[in-house]
Structures are given as structure tokens and as C-alpha cells.
Scaffold this active site. Sequence first.
Site, short mmCIF file in Angstrom:
data_model
loop_
_atom_site.label_atom_id
_atom_site.label_comp_id
_atom_site.label_asym_id
_atom_site.label_seq_id
_atom_site.Cartn_x
_atom_site.Cartn_y
_atom_site.Cartn_z
N ARG A 100 0.79 -1.37 0.32
CA ARG A 100 0.13 0.25 -0.11
C ARG A 100 0.93 1.81 0.52
NH1 ARG A 100 -5.44 1.51 3.68
NH2 ARG A 100 -6.08 0.12 1.80
N GLN A 130 -10.07 -4.04 -3.51
CA GLN A 130 -11.34 -3.83 -3.14
C GLN A 130 -12.37 -3.50 -5.27
OE1 GLN A 130 -12.46 -1.83 -0.33
NE2 GLN A 130 -13.94 -2.04 -0.54
N ASP A 223 -17.19 7.12 -1.78
CA ASP A 223 -16.06 6.98 -1.09
C ASP A 223 -15.72 8.27 0.09
OD1 ASP A 223 -13.77 5.75 0.15
OD2 ASP A 223 -12.02 6.27 -2.01
N CYS A 264 -16.34 1.92 0.60
CA CYS A 264 -15.26 0.66 0.83
C CYS A 264 -14.76 0.55 2.05
CB CYS A 264 -14.36 1.00 -0.11
SG CYS A 264 -14.19 2.86 0.09
N ARG A 292 -14.13 -9.04 1.22
CA ARG A 292 -12.11 -8.81 0.66
C ARG A 292 -11.16 -10.29 0.76
NH1 ARG A 292 -9.92 -3.61 1.40
NH2 ARG A 292 -8.01 -4.47 0.51
N1 NVA Z 1 -10.00 6.39 -1.20
C1 NVA Z 1 -10.07 6.14 -0.21
C2 NVA Z 1 -10.18 4.50 -0.40
C3 NVA Z 1 -9.74 3.73 1.07
C4 NVA Z 1 -9.91 2.24 0.80
C5 NVA Z 1 -8.68 6.82 0.18
O1 NVA Z 1 -7.54 6.55 -0.61
O2 NVA Z 1 -7.95 6.69 1.62
N1 CP Z 2 -11.19 -0.95 2.06
C1 CP Z 2 -10.03 -0.29 2.22
O1 CP Z 2 -8.76 -0.69 2.20
O2 CP Z 2 -9.40 -0.44 3.86
P1 CP Z 2 -8.61 -0.13 4.41
O3 CP Z 2 -7.95 1.32 3.70
O4 CP Z 2 -8.94 -0.15 6.41
O5 CP Z 2 -7.42 -1.69 4.25
#
Ligand code: NVA
Ligand code: CP
Length: 307
Positions: A100, A130, A223, A264, A292
Site C-alpha cells: 500500500r 477493493q 467513498d 469501501c 475482501r
Molecule cells: N479513497 C480512500 C479509500 C480507502 C480504502 C483512500 O484512499 O483513503
Molecule cells: N477499504 C480498505 O482498503 O480499507 P483499509 O484502508 O482499512 O484497508
Amino acid sequence: MKHLASLIDWNSESILDLIGLAATIKKFPEKYHQALKNKTMLMIFEKPSLRTRVSFEVAMTQLGGHAIHLDAKDSPLGEKESISDTAKVSSRYCDIIMARLFRQEDIIELAKSSTVPVINGLTDTFHPCQILSDLFTINENKGRLKGLKLSFVGDGNNNITHELLLGCPAAGMDISVGCPKSLMPQKWVVDIAMKKAKTSGSKITINNNSKEAAKDADVVYTDTWMSYHVPKNEKIKRVSLLKPYQVSSDLMKLAKKDAVFMHCLPAMRGYEQAEEVIDGRQSIVFDQAENRLHMQKAIILKLLGKM
Ligand code: NVA
Ligand code: CP
């Protein structure tokens, strides 16, 4: 070497194949308990997470393997060590990497230098795990994907919006985005999405009207207005910009009677959606979160050539 950096190069067949596998794994999880014996996943995080971290770690445990969590702050990544060297070293120890990161370019770089599969666990631009899980959830709920309309309302220049723009047309679904003019999806992503839509016969509409977007939708999706990478001092400005795009009960009424609400997560009640929507009967957000786990098992097994 097959990676999952985004859905750009994943066609309809490979996506439907993963959905089928995720359904089988969900139904018969015990059949896969030894599938990844002695296999290790490295999970690198530059941003916070609940779902991604926990679901990947549980997936590896339940498949008979192991996951290592590495907070980027505790590693030399980016400062003392290049992405490329990180990939080369990690590939010598681990069988698969999930990361990530902030920049999509860094995921691409990681994948280029890695000799093991790399999975994007979210960047500023994309979130493939996701959206694959979401397509699986929609299929589970509606019994099909082809011909359905998904409406995304909120921040259009967003990893979830971008990945939905790639995933929906690949699955034969129409997608309609309603977002502020200053938060439109990035043009290069829309161009790729349009090509996918041309192949599948799906429709893509992007405008600045949440009501228009939500009309007759089978799925209403939103979102957070404050994605992980958005500076905290932008909150006040964003809240006033995005307020007209909140998913309210009234907006849900414009969608089909049997429409579902998706998010999400993490979600902020009273911001991108009203509390009664996310906690109401149309909401399937916790099915999304659960799926997930099942979808990511399918992704890992596919990328490791176990299925
Ligand atoms: N758009 C959000 C998604 C989180 C899973 C973010 O990047 O924080
Ligand atoms: N939806 C999602 O990816 O959640 P997290 O940021 O908690 O991993």
C-alpha cells in the site's frame, strides 16, 4: 510474471474467473487450508489500514502460509533504499508482495524489479483488490453483473472511482459518476475506461450532478471525502465542496427500489453518506468488507499459479 497493479490490463474473462474462484473459496474454505504451506507474503504499508492489513494476513494464515507486516516508516524504503532494491531483496525471502503505497509509479517500479508477484493494496490512483471484491459482492447480491448500473457519487479524482471506471465496463456494467468539477476522474484513466466500455458495450457517464448519476442505479457507491493521501488542512474546503454529493435517503430514492448502497470503508457518517443510509437496509458495506478476505485468497492463489 503476473502482478495486480490495477485493472488496466485485466480483461473481462480474467475478472469473471477470479469472481468464480472467490465464490468457491468462500463456500469451501477448508479445501484451501494447505494451499500455501511454507509460503510467505510481505505486506508493505506507507498508509494506515484496517481491512487490507487484517484481511490479507488472515488470508495467508487460512491458506496455510504466513504474512509479514512492514511499516514503511520502520524500513529504509524511499530514503536509504530504492524501491528497486527493496523489491530485489524482498523477492529473495518472500513468495509474494502486497504493498500500500502513495504513488502508482512506485507500485509499477516494485513490480518491475520483483521476481515474485506484486499486489497493489491501494495507491493514490488505484485500489484493484477493493473493486474486485466489490464486483464479487454485487454478483453475489444481484446474481449478475452484466447490464447493471453503478452510480458513484462524491470525490471523482479518487482511487476507488478510477478503479470502478476500469472494473465496471470490464464486467459489462454501466457506470455513472457524479462529482464536483474540480474533482473529476483523471482523463487518462477515463480514456482507458472508455476503450473497455467500447469492447463490452457498457455505458460510462461522468457529470457534476449527483441526482442525474443516481437515477435508476442498481448500486449507489460512495467513498470518503478525505482519502489517506489528502492533506488534513483541506477538510473544511472539501466538506463544503462535496456536501451536495452526500448520499442521503432522498438520493437513494432516485435509484432503483432494490438498489444497494456500497462503500469501501472507512466511512464517516454525516459526511459522504447519511447515517441512515450506511446503517439502513440497503447497505451491504460489511459484506463488501468480508469479501475482501475471499477475493484476496483468490487473487493470491491465481498470481502464485496455484489455480
Ligand atoms: N479513497 C480512500 C479509500 C480507502 C480504502 C483512500 O484512499 O483513503
Ligand atoms: N477499504 C480498505 O482498503 O480499507 P483499509 O484502508 O482499512 O484497508
